[in-house]
Motif scaffolding. Structure first.
Motif, PDB file in Angstrom:
ATOM      1  N   LEU A  79      35.735  36.956  43.808  1.00  0.00           N
ATOM      2  CA  LEU A  79      37.098  36.735  44.285  1.00  0.00           C
ATOM      3  C   LEU A  79      37.153  35.565  45.269  1.00  0.00           C
ATOM      4  O   LEU A  79      36.199  35.313  46.002  1.00  0.00           O
ATOM      5  N   LYS A  80      38.280  34.864  45.292  1.00  0.00           N
ATOM      6  CA  LYS A  80      38.474  33.760  46.234  1.00  0.00           C
ATOM      7  C   LYS A  80      39.050  34.243  47.565  1.00  0.00           C
ATOM      8  O   LYS A  80      39.297  33.438  48.462  1.00  0.00           O
ATOM      9  N   SER A  81      39.253  35.534  47.692  1.00  0.00           N
ATOM     10  CA  SER A  81      39.825  36.098  48.912  1.00  0.00           C
ATOM     11  C   SER A  81      38.832  36.019  50.066  1.00  0.00           C
ATOM     12  O   SER A  81      37.622  36.134  49.868  1.00  0.00           O
ATOM     13  N   SER A  82      39.361  35.858  51.277  1.00  0.00           N
ATOM     14  CA  SER A  82      38.512  35.755  52.464  1.00  0.00           C
ATOM     15  C   SER A  82      38.031  37.110  52.953  1.00  0.00           C
ATOM     16  O   SER A  82      36.974  37.217  53.561  1.00  0.00           O
ATOM     17  N   THR A 112      38.852  44.164  31.497  1.00  0.00           N
ATOM     18  CA  THR A 112      37.507  43.732  31.865  1.00  0.00           C
ATOM     19  C   THR A 112      37.537  43.041  33.223  1.00  0.00           C
ATOM     20  O   THR A 112      38.601  42.641  33.711  1.00  0.00           O
ATOM     21  N   VAL A 113      36.365  42.889  33.810  1.00  0.00           N
ATOM     22  CA  VAL A 113      36.263  42.182  35.088  1.00  0.00           C
ATOM     23  C   VAL A 113      36.748  40.748  34.935  1.00  0.00           C
ATOM     24  O   VAL A 113      37.423  40.204  35.816  1.00  0.00           O
ATOM     25  N   SER A 145      40.872  36.682  36.412  1.00  0.00           N
ATOM     26  CA  SER A 145      41.834  35.663  35.975  1.00  0.00           C
ATOM     27  C   SER A 145      43.243  35.963  36.480  1.00  0.00           C
ATOM     28  O   SER A 145      44.084  35.065  36.562  1.00  0.00           O
ATOM     29  N   LEU A 146      43.507  37.228  36.828  1.00  0.00           N
ATOM     30  CA  LEU A 146      44.839  37.627  37.276  1.00  0.00           C
ATOM     31  C   LEU A 146      45.063  37.357  38.762  1.00  0.00           C
ATOM     32  O   LEU A 146      46.180  37.098  39.194  1.00  0.00           O
ATOM     33  N   ILE A 147      43.990  37.438  39.554  1.00  0.00           N
ATOM     34  CA  ILE A 147      44.129  37.301  41.004  1.00  0.00           C
ATOM     35  C   ILE A 147      43.891  35.849  41.399  1.00  0.00           C
ATOM     36  O   ILE A 147      42.769  35.350  41.332  1.00  0.00           O
ATOM     37  N   LYS A 148      44.939  35.173  41.809  1.00  0.00           N
ATOM     38  CA  LYS A 148      44.848  33.753  42.160  1.00  0.00           C
ATOM     39  C   LYS A 148      44.649  33.573  43.661  1.00  0.00           C
ATOM     40  O   LYS A 148      43.603  33.151  44.120  1.00  0.00           O
ATOM     41  N   THR A 149      45.682  33.860  44.434  1.00  0.00           N
ATOM     42  CA  THR A 149      45.595  33.701  45.885  1.00  0.00           C
ATOM     43  C   THR A 149      45.945  35.014  46.561  1.00  0.00           C
ATOM     44  O   THR A 149      47.013  35.578  46.330  1.00  0.00           O
ATOM     45  N   SER A 150      45.057  35.488  47.376  1.00  0.00           N
ATOM     46  CA  SER A 150      45.305  36.693  48.157  1.00  0.00           C
ATOM     47  C   SER A 150      44.344  36.692  49.337  1.00  0.00           C
ATOM     48  O   SER A 150      43.140  36.507  49.157  1.00  0.00           O
TER      49      SER A 150
END
Length: 499
Positions: free
Chosen positions: A317-320, A286-287, A292-297
């Motif tokens: 996402l927290k990605s820039s 699921t989304v 929850s899997l992608i922390k810092t990228s």
């Protein structure tokens, strides 16, 4: 059974300009010397016609694009295409942005020493930090370089001086322990493939992505129902091999210098080398699982033909930097360079502090404050300014929207949870609060009457009696820069409805 794929002769990269540069600079590489930056004296003062000097530097960089690309390939084996389309494009955009930007600059009290460290793995575009050094009113910038990068730094130094900017180079050894938090934890790209996407195009992009720099795709998440199709396409172009690390994955495929590890056990270390990169392939259902899997990228290349789903993922996402159905696209206005440099500046200006009652109180204020719509927050912080001569105009953050022939780029300024501001302008305090950041504020002088008003409206601001210092075992991250970070989302029109 996998057949051996067709092999073509490797195209030789032209490095004649780079070799000529070394010939013209026979004494280029010196022995690494110990640098004593703490005891250096740095002259400060505003530089005349700085925007014009940035513009001149941009023209010189563009004129020497091929030389930069060849030096990067000759010394670090970084792909010419990536250097040209990613690093140099963002570097030029950042300088262009500051040559036309009319917003007030607040880096003087943040940047304490005018140094830029270029390690063996530091991206070329980090040279763009020279703009911040001169905007902080230092008379000279200092490049801390390894012997491997001294050629690129020397070229950049010469171009800066031709543009009227003073630069000095210091050479020293920089091991992996010297890597910044940004390079170690944020310097990477993640791939995402949903079940409704042009999987074949995604596979082509990921197979041909660069390795061993910040643009390398170091992890790929595939929606569970699409994994077999993805594996089939990888298998049609790569070679299935078994090696020692294969015991930690269900299947292992080799393609040139990349090794794809399906269902790789994440806790196991897959140590990449400059000549070979291990890329784990993990599935999600699921989304919510995915996020929850992608922390810092730093970057994400997201492949989806479902507009609602892609927007949900991209904005969560927290990605820039997020590309939807694309990779390595930096088309748009010069301001989009902030998507990289704002994140870099944040991580370079982060301190850790203890979770004190004061911090807890600020977090509580912020949690209530961000529930309000941003336009409501603006009206609240401007409430006291109305009718006060000279204080009734504030330029708030503006979103970026660029639409081209086959792409759309949307950028927005994002808040951080807590910022520490010291004797900074009212303008920057208001923008940080309106954006949604909690503010720890310290002033050596008297607190302006307006700051008292902020506490009355329960704005997330707390006043400190002493300067905030870094704590080695601190539990809370605090950022010493008021501008937040810029997130940019590029959408490619060409493949949205491919499947």
């Amino acid at each position: 059974m996998n057949l051996e794929p067709l092999k073509f002769d490797t195209m030789e990269v032209n490095t004649s300009l780079a070799k000529k540069f070394f010939e013209d600079h026979p004494n280029l590489v010196e022995q690494p010397t110990k640098t004593d930056l703490e005891n250096d004296t740095y002259l400060r003062g505003a530089i005349e016609d700085l925007p014009d000097k940035f513009k001149k530097l941009v023209k010189l960089i563009e004129k020497n694009t091929d030389l930069f690309c060849q030096l990067e390939y000759l010394t670090r084996k970084f792909p010419v295409k990536t250097t040209k389309n990613n690093d140099l494009k963002l570097l030029v955009n950042y300088l262009n942005y500051h040559s036309i930007c009319n917003e007030p600059v607040t880096v003087r009290n943040i940047i304490k020493i005018p140094t830029i460290t270029i390690s063996d793995t530091t991206p070329l575009l980090n040279l763009g930090l020279i703009a911040d050094v001169f905007l902080a009113e230092f008379k000279e910038a200092i490049l801390i370089s390894t012997t491997r990068n001294v050629a690129v730094c020397t070229l950049f130094k010469e171009l800066c001086e031709e543009a009227g900017l003073s630069v000095r180079i210091k050479i020293r050894s920089l091991d992996s322990a010297s890597l910044s938090y940004f390079e170690k934890d944020w310097g990477s790209c993640v791939g995402i493939i949903t079940r409704r996407s042009d999987i074949e195009s995604a596979v082509d992009v990921f197979l041909n992505a660069p390795i061993m720099n910040i643009w390398a795709v170091k992890m790929i998440y595939v929606e569970e129902s699409a994994i077999e199709r993805f594996k089939q396409l990888i298998g049609s172009k790569a070679i299935q091999k078994t090696e020692k690390i294969s015991h930690f994955s269900t299947d292992t495929y080799h393609y040139n210098n990349k090794v794809y590890l399906f269902e790789f056990i994440k806790d196991t270390v897959a140590q990449s080398t400059p000549s070979q990169m291990y890329i784990p392939i993990l599935t999600y259902r699921t989304v919510k699982d995915l996020l929850s899997l992608i922390k810092t990228s730093l970057c994400v290349s997201l492949w989806s033909s479902d507009v609602a789903e892609s927007n949900e993922i991209a904005n969560s996402l927290k990605s820039s930097i997020v590309w939807i159905n694309d990779f390595g696209n930096f088309n748009g206005s010069p301001r989009i360079a902030q998507s990289y440099f704002s994140r870099l500046n944040l991580t370079n200006n982060k301190i850790q502090t203890k979770l004190t009652p004061t911090i807890q109180h600020l977090m509580k204020l912020r949690s209530e404050w961000v529930k309000k719509d941003i336009y409501v927050r603006r009206e609240l912080v401007l409430g006291y300014l109305k009718g006060i001569k000279g204080k009734n105009t504030i330029n708030f953050d503006m979103d970026i929207v660029d639409i081209g022939k086959d792409f759309m780029c949307v950028g927005k300024v994002m808040p951080v949870e807590i910022v520490y501001l010291e004797d900074i302008s009212l303008h920057d305090v208001l923008r940080a609060i309106t954006r949604g950041s909690g503010v720890l504020y310290y002033s050596k002088g008297d607190i302006d009457e307006y700051y008292s008003y902020l506490t009355k409206i329960n704005a997330p601001i707390v006043f400190l009696d002493n300067e905030l210092s870094d704590s080695y075992d601190g539990e809370v991250s605090v950022y010493k820069i008021p501008s937040g970070w810029t997130k940019a989302i590029w959408t490619s029109f060409g493949t949205i409805f491919a499947n």
